[in-house]
Design a protein around this motif. Structure first.
Motif, short mmCIF file in Angstrom:
data_model
loop_
_atom_site.label_atom_id
_atom_site.label_comp_id
_atom_site.label_asym_id
_atom_site.label_seq_id
_atom_site.Cartn_x
_atom_site.Cartn_y
_atom_site.Cartn_z
N LEU A 1 33.43 12.34 -35.00
CA LEU A 1 33.18 13.48 -34.13
C LEU A 1 34.50 13.99 -33.56
CD1 LEU A 1 30.14 12.01 -32.17
CD2 LEU A 1 30.05 13.64 -34.06
N MET A 2 34.48 15.19 -33.01
CA MET A 2 35.71 15.73 -32.42
C MET A 2 36.23 14.84 -31.30
SD MET A 2 36.66 18.48 -34.04
CE MET A 2 36.14 17.58 -35.49
N SER A 3 35.31 14.25 -30.54
CA SER A 3 35.71 13.45 -29.37
C SER A 3 36.40 12.15 -29.74
CB SER A 3 34.50 13.16 -28.50
OG SER A 3 33.50 12.46 -29.24
N ASP A 4 36.10 11.60 -30.95
CA ASP A 4 36.74 10.34 -31.34
C ASP A 4 37.59 10.47 -32.59
OD1 ASP A 4 34.80 10.59 -33.29
OD2 ASP A 4 33.96 8.59 -33.03
N PHE A 5 37.83 11.72 -33.02
CA PHE A 5 38.58 11.94 -34.26
C PHE A 5 39.97 11.32 -34.19
CE2 PHE A 5 40.58 13.94 -37.78
CZ PHE A 5 39.59 14.44 -38.61
N LEU A 6 40.67 11.53 -33.08
CA LEU A 6 42.04 11.03 -32.96
C LEU A 6 42.06 9.50 -32.92
CD1 LEU A 6 43.48 13.65 -30.47
CD2 LEU A 6 44.00 13.44 -32.91
N ASP A 7 41.06 8.89 -32.32
CA ASP A 7 40.98 7.43 -32.30
C ASP A 7 40.80 6.88 -33.72
OD1 ASP A 7 41.26 7.27 -29.55
OD2 ASP A 7 39.10 7.35 -29.19
N VAL A 8 39.93 7.54 -34.48
CA VAL A 8 39.71 7.13 -35.88
C VAL A 8 40.99 7.31 -36.68
CG1 VAL A 8 38.43 7.64 -38.00
CG2 VAL A 8 37.24 7.62 -35.79
N ALA A 9 41.67 8.44 -36.47
CA ALA A 9 42.93 8.70 -37.18
C ALA A 9 43.98 7.63 -36.85
CB ALA A 9 43.45 10.08 -36.83
N ARG A 10 44.04 7.21 -35.60
CA ARG A 10 44.99 6.16 -35.21
C ARG A 10 44.68 4.85 -35.94
NH1 ARG A 10 48.35 7.19 -30.90
NH2 ARG A 10 47.79 9.00 -29.58
N ARG A 11 43.39 4.53 -36.06
CA ARG A 11 43.02 3.28 -36.74
C ARG A 11 43.38 3.35 -38.22
NH1 ARG A 11 38.43 3.58 -33.25
NH2 ARG A 11 37.11 4.47 -34.90
N LEU A 12 43.17 4.52 -38.83
CA LEU A 12 43.55 4.67 -40.24
C LEU A 12 45.05 4.51 -40.42
CD1 LEU A 12 41.36 7.72 -41.39
CD2 LEU A 12 40.99 5.29 -41.86
N TYR A 13 45.80 5.11 -39.51
CA TYR A 13 47.26 5.01 -39.57
C TYR A 13 47.71 3.55 -39.40
CZ TYR A 13 52.11 5.28 -37.99
OH TYR A 13 53.45 5.08 -37.84
N ALA A 14 47.12 2.86 -38.43
CA ALA A 14 47.50 1.48 -38.16
C ALA A 14 47.15 0.56 -39.33
CB ALA A 14 46.81 0.98 -36.89
#
Length: 207
Positions: A15-28
Protein backbone atom coordinates in the motif's frame (compact mmCIF):
# COMPACT_ATOMS: atom_id res chain seq x y z
CA UNK A 1 -14.87 1.92 -11.36
CA UNK A 2 -12.19 3.57 -9.23
CA UNK A 3 -9.35 1.32 -8.04
CA UNK A 4 -6.94 2.42 -5.32
CA UNK A 5 -3.68 0.80 -4.23
CA UNK A 6 -5.63 -1.70 -2.17
CA UNK A 7 -6.86 -3.39 -5.33
CA UNK A 8 -3.40 -4.92 -5.85
CA UNK A 9 -2.60 -5.49 -2.18
CA UNK A 10 -4.20 -8.93 -2.19
CA UNK A 11 -1.79 -9.88 -4.99
CA UNK A 12 1.20 -8.82 -2.87
CA UNK A 13 1.78 -5.18 -3.86
CA UNK A 14 2.38 -2.80 -0.93
CA UNK A 15 0.00 0.00 0.00
CA UNK A 16 1.07 3.63 -0.30
CA UNK A 17 1.34 3.88 3.49
CA UNK A 18 3.86 1.02 3.80
CA UNK A 19 5.48 1.16 0.36
CA UNK A 20 8.69 2.77 1.62
CA UNK A 21 9.00 0.25 4.46
CA UNK A 22 8.68 -2.61 1.97
CA UNK A 23 11.24 -0.95 -0.31
CA UNK A 24 13.67 -0.65 2.61
CA UNK A 25 13.31 -4.36 3.38
CA UNK A 26 13.95 -5.26 -0.26
CA UNK A 27 17.04 -3.06 -0.28
CA UNK A 28 18.32 -4.54 2.99
CA UNK A 29 17.82 -8.08 1.66
CA UNK A 30 19.72 -7.31 -1.54
CA UNK A 31 16.72 -7.77 -3.82
CA UNK A 32 17.18 -4.35 -5.41
CA UNK A 33 19.56 -5.85 -7.96
CA UNK A 34 20.90 -3.35 -10.49
CA UNK A 35 18.55 -0.68 -9.06
CA UNK A 36 20.47 -0.62 -5.76
CA UNK A 37 21.95 2.87 -6.47
CA UNK A 38 18.40 4.19 -7.02
CA UNK A 39 17.25 2.79 -3.68
CA UNK A 40 20.27 4.36 -1.98
CA UNK A 41 19.63 7.79 -3.49
CA UNK A 42 15.93 7.68 -2.54
CA UNK A 43 16.72 6.89 1.09
CA UNK A 44 19.45 9.54 1.11
CA UNK A 45 16.88 12.03 -0.21
CA UNK A 46 14.38 11.02 2.47
CA UNK A 47 17.02 11.52 5.15
CA UNK A 48 17.71 14.97 3.68
CA UNK A 49 14.00 15.79 3.96
CA UNK A 50 14.24 15.21 7.71
CA UNK A 51 15.79 18.68 7.92
CA UNK A 52 12.57 20.32 6.69
CA UNK A 53 10.15 17.83 8.25
CA UNK A 54 9.82 19.73 11.55
CA UNK A 55 8.95 22.95 9.71
CA UNK A 56 6.36 21.56 7.32
CA UNK A 57 3.40 19.20 6.95
CA UNK A 58 5.49 16.78 4.87
CA UNK A 59 4.85 13.09 5.56
CA UNK A 60 8.20 11.47 4.82
CA UNK A 61 6.71 8.01 5.44
CA UNK A 62 4.21 8.30 2.58
CA UNK A 63 5.39 7.47 -0.94
CA UNK A 64 3.26 10.07 -2.71
CA UNK A 65 4.38 12.85 -0.37
CA UNK A 66 8.04 11.95 -0.87
CA UNK A 67 7.60 11.75 -4.65
CA UNK A 68 6.01 15.21 -4.69
CA UNK A 69 8.83 16.58 -2.51
CA UNK A 70 11.43 15.14 -4.89
CA UNK A 71 9.65 16.75 -7.84
CA UNK A 72 9.64 20.09 -6.03
CA UNK A 73 13.34 19.70 -5.22
CA UNK A 74 14.02 19.14 -8.90
CA UNK A 75 12.08 22.26 -9.88
CA UNK A 76 13.80 24.43 -7.26
CA UNK A 77 17.18 22.74 -7.64
CA UNK A 78 17.55 22.57 -3.87
CA UNK A 79 17.52 19.84 -1.24
CA UNK A 80 19.63 20.00 1.94
CA UNK A 81 22.71 17.81 1.83
CA UNK A 82 22.40 16.72 -1.81
CA UNK A 83 24.50 17.74 -4.80
CA UNK A 84 22.85 19.28 -7.90
CA UNK A 85 23.47 15.99 -9.73
CA UNK A 86 21.77 13.98 -6.98
CA UNK A 87 18.79 16.35 -6.90
CA UNK A 88 18.39 15.95 -10.67
CA UNK A 89 18.31 12.17 -10.28
CA UNK A 90 15.79 12.00 -7.40
CA UNK A 91 12.68 11.54 -9.56
CA UNK A 92 14.26 8.95 -11.91
CA UNK A 93 15.60 7.12 -8.85
CA UNK A 94 12.26 6.92 -7.04
CA UNK A 95 10.57 5.85 -10.30
CA UNK A 96 13.03 2.95 -10.64
CA UNK A 97 12.60 2.06 -6.98
CA UNK A 98 8.80 1.95 -7.37
CA UNK A 99 9.04 -0.24 -10.47
CA UNK A 100 11.44 -2.68 -8.82
CA UNK A 101 9.41 -2.90 -5.62
CA UNK A 102 6.20 -3.64 -7.53
CA UNK A 103 8.04 -6.11 -9.78
CA UNK A 104 9.34 -8.10 -6.80
CA UNK A 105 6.25 -8.02 -4.58
CA UNK A 106 3.30 -8.44 -6.95
CA UNK A 107 2.71 -12.14 -7.55
CA UNK A 108 1.03 -13.38 -10.72
CA UNK A 109 -0.19 -16.98 -10.28
CA UNK A 110 0.56 -19.70 -12.82
CA UNK A 111 -2.04 -22.31 -13.77
CA UNK A 112 -1.38 -25.09 -16.29
CA UNK A 113 1.78 -23.39 -17.49
CA UNK A 114 0.13 -20.03 -18.08
CA UNK A 115 0.22 -16.76 -16.14
CA UNK A 116 -3.29 -15.92 -14.93
CA UNK A 117 -4.75 -12.79 -13.27
CA UNK A 118 -4.32 -12.55 -9.50
CA UNK A 119 -7.20 -12.07 -7.08
CA UNK A 120 -9.27 -9.96 -6.98
CA UNK A 121 -8.73 -9.01 -10.63
CA UNK A 122 -9.95 -12.39 -11.90
CA UNK A 123 -13.45 -11.84 -10.48
CA UNK A 124 -13.37 -8.15 -11.42
CA UNK A 125 -12.83 -9.04 -15.08
CA UNK A 126 -15.79 -11.41 -14.98
CA UNK A 127 -17.92 -8.52 -13.71
CA UNK A 128 -16.71 -6.23 -16.50
CA UNK A 129 -17.41 -8.91 -19.11
CA UNK A 130 -20.92 -9.32 -17.70
CA UNK A 131 -21.58 -5.57 -17.87
CA UNK A 132 -20.34 -5.32 -21.44
CA UNK A 133 -21.95 -8.43 -22.89
CA UNK A 134 -25.10 -8.97 -20.84
CA UNK A 135 -26.07 -5.52 -19.60
CA UNK A 136 -24.61 -3.74 -22.65
CA UNK A 137 -22.81 -1.14 -20.57
CA UNK A 138 -19.57 0.60 -21.47
CA UNK A 139 -16.96 0.42 -18.72
CA UNK A 140 -14.27 2.85 -17.60
CA UNK A 141 -11.71 2.00 -14.92
CA UNK A 142 -9.75 4.75 -13.21
CA UNK A 143 -6.78 3.42 -11.24
CA UNK A 144 -4.02 4.95 -9.14
CA UNK A 145 -1.81 1.85 -9.53
CA UNK A 146 1.41 1.62 -11.54
CA UNK A 147 1.38 -2.16 -11.84
CA UNK A 148 0.08 -4.21 -14.77
CA UNK A 149 -2.25 -6.57 -12.89
CA UNK A 150 -5.44 -5.01 -14.27
CA UNK A 151 -3.92 -4.71 -17.76
CA UNK A 152 -2.97 -8.38 -17.70
CA UNK A 153 -6.39 -9.39 -16.40
CA UNK A 154 -8.11 -7.55 -19.25
CA UNK A 155 -5.75 -9.13 -21.76
CA UNK A 156 -6.36 -12.64 -20.41
CA UNK A 157 -10.11 -12.01 -20.38
CA UNK A 158 -10.07 -11.01 -24.05
CA UNK A 159 -11.23 -7.48 -23.22
CA UNK A 160 -9.95 -4.81 -25.60
CA UNK A 161 -8.97 -1.70 -23.66
CA UNK A 162 -7.38 1.67 -24.24
CA UNK A 163 -5.33 4.01 -22.07
CA UNK A 164 -6.46 7.13 -23.99
CA UNK A 165 -2.92 8.39 -24.39
CA UNK A 166 -2.33 11.21 -26.92
CA UNK A 167 -1.04 8.99 -29.73
CA UNK A 168 -3.35 6.05 -29.02
CA UNK A 169 -6.43 5.24 -31.06
CA UNK A 170 -9.15 3.88 -28.75
CA UNK A 171 -12.34 2.57 -30.41
CA UNK A 172 -15.53 3.38 -28.52
CA UNK A 173 -16.07 -0.34 -28.00
CA UNK A 174 -12.90 -0.61 -25.90
CA UNK A 175 -12.93 -0.53 -22.12
CA UNK A 176 -11.22 2.63 -20.87
CA UNK A 177 -8.27 2.06 -18.52
CA UNK A 178 -7.21 5.42 -17.09
CA UNK A 179 -3.97 5.18 -15.07
CA UNK A 180 -3.59 8.54 -13.32
CA UNK A 181 -0.11 7.93 -11.88
CA UNK A 182 1.31 6.33 -15.01
CA UNK A 183 2.11 2.72 -15.76
CA UNK A 184 5.12 0.41 -15.77
CA UNK A 185 4.69 -0.16 -19.51
CA UNK A 186 4.64 3.55 -20.42
CA UNK A 187 7.56 5.65 -21.60
CA UNK A 188 8.23 9.05 -23.17
CA UNK A 189 8.91 8.96 -26.90
CA UNK A 190 12.38 10.36 -27.61
CA UNK A 191 11.15 11.87 -30.90
CA UNK A 192 7.81 13.52 -30.08
CA UNK A 193 7.98 13.77 -26.28
CA UNK A 194 4.55 12.15 -25.86
CA UNK A 195 3.74 9.38 -23.40
CA UNK A 196 3.44 6.08 -25.28
CA UNK A 197 2.56 2.56 -24.12
CA UNK A 198 4.15 -0.80 -24.85
CA UNK A 199 0.97 -2.87 -25.38
CA UNK A 200 0.94 -5.84 -23.06
CA UNK A 201 -0.16 -8.17 -25.84
CA UNK A 202 2.90 -7.22 -27.92
CA UNK A 203 5.18 -7.94 -24.97
CA UNK A 204 3.61 -11.32 -24.14
CA UNK A 205 3.77 -12.43 -27.76
CA UNK A 206 7.48 -11.55 -27.85
CA UNK A 207 8.54 -13.56 -24.78
Amino acid sequence: FILGAGASHQAGAPLMSDFLDVARRLYASGEGGDTKPSFELVFKGINALQNVHSKSMLDIHNLESVFAAFEMAGILGKCPGLTPQEIEQLVPAISKMIAKTVEVTLQLPVAQGRIVPPAPYDSFVRLVVHLREKVRKTVAVLTFNYDLAIDHAFYCGGLPFGYHLPRERCPQSDTSLLKLHGSMNWAICSKCGEVVAWPLGDFLRAV
